[in-house]
Design a protein around this motif. Structure first.
Motif, mmCIF file in Angstrom:
data_model
loop_
_atom_site.group_PDB
_atom_site.id
_atom_site.type_symbol
_atom_site.label_atom_id
_atom_site.label_comp_id
_atom_site.label_asym_id
_atom_site.label_seq_id
_atom_site.Cartn_x
_atom_site.Cartn_y
_atom_site.Cartn_z
ATOM 1 N N THR A 227 -1.540 -12.454 7.466
ATOM 2 C CA THR A 227 -0.369 -12.691 8.316
ATOM 3 C C THR A 227 -0.830 -13.434 9.574
ATOM 4 O O THR A 227 -2.023 -13.604 9.813
ATOM 5 C CB THR A 227 0.315 -11.372 8.744
ATOM 6 O OG1 THR A 227 -0.625 -10.574 9.493
ATOM 7 C CG2 THR A 227 0.798 -10.581 7.542
ATOM 8 N N GLY A 228 0.152 -13.845 10.381
ATOM 9 C CA GLY A 228 -0.145 -14.423 11.682
ATOM 10 C C GLY A 228 -0.512 -15.895 11.630
ATOM 11 O O GLY A 228 -0.396 -16.561 10.591
ATOM 12 N N PRO A 229 -0.983 -16.444 12.751
ATOM 13 C CA PRO A 229 -1.323 -17.875 12.816
ATOM 14 C C PRO A 229 -2.350 -18.297 11.772
ATOM 15 O O PRO A 229 -2.275 -19.408 11.241
ATOM 16 C CB PRO A 229 -1.871 -18.040 14.245
ATOM 17 C CG PRO A 229 -1.218 -16.935 15.024
ATOM 18 C CD PRO A 229 -1.098 -15.791 14.070
ATOM 19 N N HIS A 234 -3.848 -21.220 6.586
ATOM 20 C CA HIS A 234 -4.197 -21.209 5.159
ATOM 21 C C HIS A 234 -3.169 -21.983 4.336
ATOM 22 O O HIS A 234 -3.529 -22.685 3.380
ATOM 23 C CB HIS A 234 -4.317 -19.773 4.650
ATOM 24 C CG HIS A 234 -5.566 -19.080 5.078
ATOM 25 N ND1 HIS A 234 -6.825 -19.535 4.761
ATOM 26 C CD2 HIS A 234 -5.748 -17.947 5.809
ATOM 27 C CE1 HIS A 234 -7.731 -18.703 5.270
ATOM 28 N NE2 HIS A 234 -7.103 -17.741 5.919
ATOM 29 N N VAL A 235 -1.891 -21.863 4.684
ATOM 30 C CA VAL A 235 -0.853 -22.605 3.964
ATOM 31 C C VAL A 235 -1.114 -24.109 4.098
ATOM 32 O O VAL A 235 -1.050 -24.859 3.118
ATOM 33 C CB VAL A 235 0.549 -22.250 4.498
ATOM 34 C CG1 VAL A 235 1.614 -23.111 3.823
ATOM 35 C CG2 VAL A 235 0.855 -20.766 4.273
ATOM 36 N N LYS A 247 4.476 -7.743 5.762
ATOM 37 C CA LYS A 247 4.202 -7.586 7.191
ATOM 38 C C LYS A 247 4.487 -8.863 7.971
ATOM 39 O O LYS A 247 4.744 -8.812 9.174
ATOM 40 C CB LYS A 247 2.740 -7.185 7.406
ATOM 41 C CG LYS A 247 2.449 -5.716 7.208
ATOM 42 C CD LYS A 247 1.037 -5.403 7.661
ATOM 43 C CE LYS A 247 0.756 -3.916 7.546
ATOM 44 N NZ LYS A 247 -0.613 -3.580 8.011
ATOM 45 N N GLY A 248 4.414 -10.027 7.296
ATOM 46 C CA GLY A 248 4.585 -11.288 7.995
ATOM 47 C C GLY A 248 5.887 -11.997 7.716
ATOM 48 O O GLY A 248 6.124 -13.090 8.242
ATOM 49 N N GLN A 249 6.751 -11.396 6.909
ATOM 50 C CA GLN A 249 7.946 -12.128 6.475
ATOM 51 C C GLN A 249 8.977 -12.324 7.583
ATOM 52 O O GLN A 249 9.837 -13.183 7.470
ATOM 53 C CB GLN A 249 8.592 -11.422 5.268
ATOM 54 C CG GLN A 249 7.736 -11.518 4.018
ATOM 55 C CD GLN A 249 8.556 -11.478 2.741
ATOM 56 O OE1 GLN A 249 8.255 -12.157 1.780
ATOM 57 N NE2 GLN A 249 9.606 -10.674 2.713
ATOM 58 N N LEU A 253 8.624 -19.089 11.720
ATOM 59 C CA LEU A 253 7.791 -20.111 11.097
ATOM 60 C C LEU A 253 7.586 -21.297 12.034
ATOM 61 O O LEU A 253 8.514 -21.701 12.756
ATOM 62 C CB LEU A 253 8.440 -20.619 9.816
ATOM 63 C CG LEU A 253 8.470 -19.689 8.601
ATOM 64 C CD1 LEU A 253 9.117 -20.407 7.431
ATOM 65 C CD2 LEU A 253 7.069 -19.223 8.238
ATOM 66 N N PRO A 254 6.402 -21.896 12.022
ATOM 67 C CA PRO A 254 6.208 -23.167 12.728
ATOM 68 C C PRO A 254 7.122 -24.227 12.105
ATOM 69 O O PRO A 254 7.512 -24.123 10.935
ATOM 70 C CB PRO A 254 4.727 -23.483 12.471
ATOM 71 C CG PRO A 254 4.100 -22.174 12.114
ATOM 72 C CD PRO A 254 5.165 -21.390 11.406
#
Length: 317
Positions: A227-229, A234-235, A247-249, A253-254
């Protein structure tokens, strides 16, 4: 007929179960002669003989055998009445832990049955489940497998579910012209598995099962980027849709990234309310009912839904 006491009916059931006055007395924590006398009083008040007994054996009479199931049912109703009364009193404090999600109406639903204390220590699912097993919590909202529940001596009910999506680079065609995100098949996604098993134990189990079941690509990382930055980095690096941990949903989003529904299959993460198998306190069981009654299956039993094979709510294949 004189008034029959529930205590005497419990004595009757105990003797019927043991067919031995000595063992029944030990089970009831009373003296043998007192138990024998109470059974005689009960027989007199009911007007029937419940047991045939001599020095070597005890057996139910036909009347005793006929009355036994009705007595058990009456005692069950009395116990249920006692539990409901305790729940209504709201006098039992109940300690509940969680990971990152709680039912939105938690306080309102629990207030009528118990004094609920939500623990301030937010910890991973496997930690919260272990705390319930150890007794430092009464309940926890967490993710758990069937093996976890059996190993820890816990029971569970479905209290929530998240539809899991992926995050992709927007310029890679993540959005249609009408602004809606296009779906991506699970086999075309990436699942990140982190080397930090202390923090990501449950997610690693879930993600590995998702990859093995659907053909998604599992990628090992060691930077906590589930999760997180770091996840967003990674994406961008992988340039493929990456499954977003629950936990990150909810993280914003950037602008260069987009959410994409996963289909087929529809991927679900379940939230269990867990408690100890031996739990008998009315307040704890009352909170379970208050939070879980009427929840339904939350879509996890839909034909296109995917759950790990050992998820407590997975339908038999």
């Amino acid at each position: 007929m004189a008034g029959v006491e529930l205590r005497q009916l419990r004595y009757f059931v105990a003797v019927a179960d043991e067919l031995n006055f000595g063992r029944a007395a030990e089970r009831l924590l009373i003296a043998g002669p007192s138990l024998s006398q109470q059974i005689k009083v009960l027989e007199r008040d009911l007007g029937v003989r419940l047991f045939d007994r001599d020095r070597r054996s005890v057996s139910l009479t036909p009347a005793g055998a006929a009355l036994l199931p009705h007595t058990r049912a009456l005692l069950d109703r009395a116990d249920d009445l006692r539990r409901r009364a305790r729940r209504l009193s709201g006098s039992e404090p109940v300690r509940l832990g969680y990971v990152n999600w709680l039912p939105p109406d938690l306080t309102t639903r629990a207030a009528a049955v118990a004094e609920l204390h939500v623990d301030a220590w937010v910890a991973p699912s496997h930690t919260q489940a272990a705390r319930v097993a150890a007794g430092s919590l009464d309940l926890a909202v967490c993710w758990a497998t069937g093996a976890d529940l059996r190993r820890l001596g816990l029971r569970s009910r479905l209290v929530g579910a998240d539809r899991v999506h992926a995050v992709d680079i927007a310029v890679d065609g993540g959005s249609d012209t009408d602004g809606r995100s296009r779906a991506v098949a699970a086999r075309d996604t990436v699942v990140l598995l982190d080397d930090d098993a202390t923090s990501w134990s449950s997610w690693n189990v879930y993600g590995a099962d998702l990859a093995a079941s659907t053909g998604a690509r599992a990628v090992r990382i060691g930077d906590g980027g589930v999760t997180g930055p770091a996840f967003f980095d990674h994406v961008r690096r992988l340039r493929r849709p990456v499954v977003n941990c629950p936990k990150g949903q909810t993280s914003p989003l950037p602008p260069d990234l987009v959410r994409r529904p996963i289909l087929p299959p529809e991927v679900y993460w379940t939230w269990s309310l867990v408690w100890r198998e031996a739990e008998e306190r009315a307040g704890v069981l009352g909170v379970v009912d208050a939070l879980c009654d009427g929840v339904g299956d939350l879509g996890v039993h839909a034909p296109q839904a995917w759950l790990p094979a050992d998820d407590p709510y997975a339908l038999p294949s």
